[in-house]
Design an enzyme around this catalytic site. Sequence first.
Site, mmCIF file in Angstrom:
data_model
loop_
_atom_site.group_PDB
_atom_site.id
_atom_site.type_symbol
_atom_site.label_atom_id
_atom_site.label_comp_id
_atom_site.label_asym_id
_atom_site.label_seq_id
_atom_site.Cartn_x
_atom_site.Cartn_y
_atom_site.Cartn_z
ATOM 1 N N GLY A 77 -38.198 12.992 14.178
ATOM 2 C CA GLY A 77 -37.184 12.690 15.195
ATOM 3 C C GLY A 77 -37.726 11.715 16.229
ATOM 4 N N SER A 112 -37.071 8.563 16.539
ATOM 5 C CA SER A 112 -36.235 7.364 16.716
ATOM 6 C C SER A 112 -35.406 7.372 17.996
ATOM 7 C CB SER A 112 -35.296 7.223 15.508
ATOM 8 O OG SER A 112 -34.646 8.444 15.240
ATOM 9 N N ARG A 113 -35.430 8.495 18.717
ATOM 10 C CA ARG A 113 -34.600 8.592 19.937
ATOM 11 C C ARG A 113 -35.185 9.631 20.871
ATOM 12 N NH1 ARG A 113 -29.302 10.863 18.776
ATOM 13 N NH2 ARG A 113 -29.776 11.178 16.575
ATOM 14 N N SER A 139 -37.323 25.309 22.690
ATOM 15 C CA SER A 139 -36.363 25.139 23.793
ATOM 16 C C SER A 139 -36.343 26.404 24.640
ATOM 17 C CB SER A 139 -34.957 24.921 23.214
ATOM 18 O OG SER A 139 -33.972 25.045 24.231
ATOM 19 N N TYR A 145 -28.649 27.690 17.463
ATOM 20 C CA TYR A 145 -29.733 26.896 18.061
ATOM 21 C C TYR A 145 -30.805 27.810 18.667
ATOM 22 C CZ TYR A 145 -31.827 23.216 21.006
ATOM 23 O OH TYR A 145 -32.683 22.324 21.617
ATOM 24 N N LYS A 161 -34.753 28.142 17.561
ATOM 25 C CA LYS A 161 -35.843 27.838 18.486
ATOM 26 C C LYS A 161 -36.725 29.067 18.739
ATOM 27 C CE LYS A 161 -34.875 23.473 19.122
ATOM 28 N NZ LYS A 161 -35.799 22.424 18.631
ATOM 29 N N ILE A 202 -33.162 18.088 29.323
ATOM 30 C CA ILE A 202 -33.799 16.771 29.346
ATOM 31 C C ILE A 202 -32.714 15.730 29.043
ATOM 32 C CG2 ILE A 202 -35.635 15.349 28.363
ATOM 33 C CD1 ILE A 202 -36.706 17.947 29.671
#
Length: 242
Positions: free
Chosen positions: A11, A13-14, A142, A155, A159, A188
């Site tokens: 991940g 790329s961003r 997270s 999610y 996590k 974030i």
Amino acid sequence: MLNGKTAVVTGGSRGIGEAIVYKLASLGVNVAVIYAGNVTAAESICEKCRLEYAIEARAYQCDVADFNAAKNTVAKIKADFGTAQILVNNAGITRDGLLAMMKEEDFDAVLDTNLKGAFNMIRHMAGLFIRGREGCIINITSVAGLMGNAGQCNYSASKAGLIGLTKSVAKELAPKGIRCNAIAPGFIATDMTGNQTDNPLLKMIPLKTMGEPDDVADAAVYLAAAKYVTGEVLRVDGGIAI
Ligand SMILES: NC(=O)c1ccc[n+]([C@@H]2O[C@H](COP(=O)([O-])OP(=O)(O)OC[C@H]3O[C@@H](n4cnc5c(N)ncnc54)[C@H](OP(=O)(O)O)[C@@H]3O)[C@@H](O)[C@H]2O)c1
């Protein structure tokens, strides 16, 4: 201390992954950047790293949730870089929804990418680390995995699972000289949270502001170099999970 090492960042790329890539590259670390589909962004990040920091940087398209794709990508990285010493499992997705209405595929997609994706990468890179008697794994979890979050049962479960994975891997691979830690970011500012500027949870952040991707990247650099730290979960959350 990190100069000359090679890191694999999923991940990359961003968002948070991109910040980690730049921060490591700025310290002389070669980077293998794994992305899902955003080839233009991944290639331009690698080009910038090569030009600005004179390190080796290459982009690899890979769905980390796919066991065999992860295996093939690690083999390509080994062929290109020889070996690697750092793995940052940062690739992650959300498919939010209330539990009573959540589709099975939304639960599975989040678990497959966020949790199984990290397992896949650790599983396929462990051989490189064991042979080199050196390895540092950083899993981006997270605060949702620590506290739970309504509307994010998939999610949060992924996590929280990542924290269990982190601690087990830390215990199992410590005798081989391999460390495994996690970072638990709060809010974030990235694409993932871009439309949440009016989220009521933001008012509950003691430091009264969202974090920046660089705040998480600084923690990743710390853990990459912290040779006596393993099995730790480092919150980077403005205090929201205190
Ligand atoms: N932002 C936050 O507030 C926050 C808070 C806590 C934890 N986190 C965690 O931090 C990590 C990064 O978050 P972010 O906000 O930077 O996310 P983001 O901006 O949405 O970027 C997600 C990255 O993951 C890649 N990716 C997604 N699915 C993938 C897959 N199956 N295989 C390989 N790569 C995949 C994307 O690649 P493409 O660009 O090619 O799509 C992209 O590079 C995630 O694990 C997230 O859960 C974020």
